[in-house]
Write a protein that holds these residues in place. Sequence first.
Motif, PDB file in Angstrom:
ATOM      1  N   LEU B 450       0.013  -3.067  -6.991  1.00  9.18           N
ATOM      2  CA  LEU B 450       0.166  -1.619  -7.076  1.00  9.18           C
ATOM      3  C   LEU B 450      -1.049  -0.970  -7.753  1.00  9.18           C
ATOM      4  N   LEU B 451      -1.454  -1.569  -8.864  1.00  8.76           N
ATOM      5  CA  LEU B 451      -2.521  -0.972  -9.663  1.00  8.76           C
ATOM      6  C   LEU B 451      -3.898  -1.157  -9.035  1.00  8.76           C
ATOM      7  N   ALA B 452      -3.979  -2.052  -8.066  1.00  6.67           N
ATOM      8  CA  ALA B 452      -5.257  -2.252  -7.387  1.00  6.67           C
ATOM      9  C   ALA B 452      -5.416  -1.284  -6.220  1.00  6.67           C
ATOM     10  N   SER B 453      -4.359  -0.523  -5.923  1.00  2.00           N
ATOM     11  CA  SER B 453      -4.406   0.397  -4.801  1.00  2.00           C
ATOM     12  C   SER B 453      -4.087   1.821  -5.244  1.00  2.00           C
ATOM     13  N   PRO B 454      -5.123   2.678  -5.330  1.00  2.00           N
ATOM     14  CA  PRO B 454      -4.898   4.048  -5.795  1.00  2.00           C
ATOM     15  C   PRO B 454      -3.799   4.766  -5.006  1.00  2.00           C
ATOM     16  N   TYR B 457      -0.332   3.328  -5.843  1.00  2.00           N
ATOM     17  CA  TYR B 457      -0.080   3.659  -7.240  1.00  2.00           C
ATOM     18  C   TYR B 457       0.370   5.119  -7.385  1.00  2.00           C
ATOM     19  N   ARG B 458      -0.367   6.017  -6.777  1.00  2.36           N
ATOM     20  CA  ARG B 458      -0.006   7.439  -6.861  1.00  2.36           C
ATOM     21  C   ARG B 458       1.369   7.704  -6.273  1.00  2.36           C
ATOM     22  N   LEU B 461       4.420   6.947  -8.642  1.00  2.00           N
ATOM     23  CA  LEU B 461       4.669   7.726  -9.850  1.00  2.00           C
ATOM     24  C   LEU B 461       5.859   8.664  -9.674  1.00  2.00           C
ATOM     25  N   PRO B 472       7.823   5.030 -14.714  1.00  2.00           N
ATOM     26  CA  PRO B 472       7.119   4.305 -13.650  1.00  2.00           C
ATOM     27  C   PRO B 472       7.310   2.800 -13.844  1.00  2.00           C
ATOM     28  N   THR B 496       1.404  15.211 -13.680  1.00  2.00           N
ATOM     29  CA  THR B 496       0.563  14.187 -14.303  1.00  2.00           C
ATOM     30  C   THR B 496      -0.794  14.793 -14.595  1.00  2.00           C
ATOM     31  N   HIS B 498      -3.500  13.668 -13.470  1.00  2.00           N
ATOM     32  CA  HIS B 498      -4.140  13.610 -12.164  1.00  2.00           C
ATOM     33  C   HIS B 498      -3.875  14.898 -11.371  1.00  2.00           C
TER      34      HIS B 498
END
Lengths: 247, 512
Positions: B450-454, B457-458, B461, B472, B496, B498
């Motif tokens: 999950l964290l390797a793919s923006p 990941y987004r 959330l 999350p 967020t 972001h």
Amino acid sequence: MRVGLFVPCYVDAFHPEVGQATLELLERFGCEVEYPFDQTCCGQPMTNTGCHKESKATEELFVRNFKDYDYIVAPSGSCVNHIRNNFDAVAQTDDVKHVREHTYELVEFLHAVLKVDGFPWAEFPHKVALHNNCNALRGLNIASMTELREKKFSKPRDLLGMVKGLELVDITRPDECCGFGGTFSVFEEATSARMGQDKARDQAKSGAEYVTSSDSSCMMHQEGCAKRLGLPTKYIHISQILNGERV
Amino acid sequence: MSIDNQAAPTTPAGRTNDGAPANLTHGAGASVTMPARGPEPQPRGAIIRGNRPIDQQEAARRFMAAPEHLAMHDQRLWDLRQKRDGQKEIIEEWEDLRQLASDIKTHTLTHLDTYLEQFEKNAIANGVKVHWAKDAAEHNSIVAEILRSKNAKSLIKSKSMLTEECGFREAMAEAGVQVVETDLGERIQQLDNENPSHVVVPAVHKLRTDVAEVFAKTLGSDPNNSDVSYLTEQQREHTRPLILKADAGMTGCNFAVAETGSVVVCTNEGNADLSANTTGLHIVSMGIEKIIPNLNSLAVFVRMLSRSALGSPITQYTSHFRGPRRGAEMHIVIVDNGRTDRLGLEKFWTSLKCIRCGACMNTCPVFRRSGGLSYGATYAGPIGLIIDPTFNRHKYSTLPFSSTMNGSCTNVCPVKINIHEQIADWRQVLAENHEIPAFKKSMMKAAGALLASPKLYRASLPMADSALRHLPRFVLYNKLNTWTRGREMPHVPKETFHQWYKRTRGMDGKKK
């Protein structure tokens, strides 16, 4: 000076105001700050659990996002400690080395790189207890440690000392871990919560109205514990105080 | 070893709930005020289920559910830590001493063969009989054989973690030898059929009232009298005749000095001298890592040991045993029991530097809140987390996770073992060798992906208007849902960082 702003996952999701304050603060000091849109996390949750292979792709993504900046700044000592001291799931290329050497936690960046000498816009007329995240303390050395025989110093205290009206109060066990510990907070929930509650009681007893720290992760845990105990202590990130937030 | 039996939880028997104990005089060692409703039962240690991984958290939870025990334990050990801090401030060269102590250990551990042979040669020249034991079983059978040859049926001994490692008391029981511990705390633990919970203060997890109960059951003292002077006297009256009539004596060894062939034992009760000198036979049980080159290096360690352990400048007794007294016999059993294997572990060999001061336990916030017996192993606390898996990687696979890796242990260590880094290294070794629970591993795999793919990941959330009650997954794993047992959920903001950045600054950050 081009600065890449790294906003750790829990700051992004739960404390966007910390990211905002960090961004504005850096801009006040003339930094050219960019927020790379494809950032996610530093990889610490996986490494923290022993799963280094599982954090490799995340670390690689981090480097792709931040390799072109002069400095990378994050409002979190814990993440910066991971990048600087434990970022070894990835091959140690020149880009990786650059990122590791130029990633700073906000307080040390203000203190050691920008060498700021004041926050004329800031005023915080409250009693404040300082919490140093263990990684920021023992991994990044943002302050002297009570276990060691060394000259006393504290970068966050130096900065807070420049804020008008702010009164620092001491707690009885300043260096004691609050029990967050990343995945420890979930997998070893009972010990984690107990440590957090003890920390929250210690902070409340000190007479502090606010607790501040350069790490939102510890404070998210501490605040949850304080609320559970019905304690009135409020928690605010150091970037917000230094950026002149009024409460 | 008797860990399996001893650490099993037992229902505290013989409790009376008929009011406060008769005598509440606070003497030395007195801890908390007694409640009116009768003593709080002692929480017991980890439940041992054969070779299954220890559930430290389960035992810790029971310990934390006993408020008087928890408060006393935390405060008592924190006091030791503070006294240690005080001592460190007095010694200007403290940090240099730590480095020197660490360097001496590095040197000795990398020249073990030389120094052990030098030690053996000098000890033999001093009239000592030297034995070598490759493991616990060999140690126990060597000692049993020495005792048999002297027709010795009873043995008095001072505290020794090595003999705990070897399951020595149980082995002696099988051999028909009566063992009497002469260290007060260790004697309490022996009478209670429980392991030591701490390397220096073995009964530190017990309240006075727990001791009163143990003594009432085993020595016949008044169960309602928990006055420390009374309890100490009772124990002394009972044990002293056993000591005086014993056939043989045994001590551990804090330091073995190669250049003199002598062993040094540090105690505060003088009980090592009692154990060594009361009978005509003194057996020393010594791990191979206890060796140091010479008396000069001993001086460094003697300055560090008690300051680190108890915050006192020196132990009351620092006893040097060089050879047998006239007409007596002295034996030294030099034991490996996994140590040379540990010496071969690239990331973990420096754990052999440990001088068993317990400073890492005193400072550890997890240890102070869960009690040493919650680890279900011979060695508890930070140093235990990095030593225990070398004895049994599966059974102790959970222990390196019983830490926040805050690093205080490393800072107080007098021989500068990087304990918290080794804890992290053990986690990696265990994860890579399938010694962490499958759900944890798959969670980390999912989080890593999950964290390797923006994009993914987004998408994961929580949106401001929907999943307010859900954190999350990558931060707080919903499946476990443990966060709210002792804490409130964090407030979830409307957007967020972001989203805020995109809205106010635009994708390129130029909009203002």
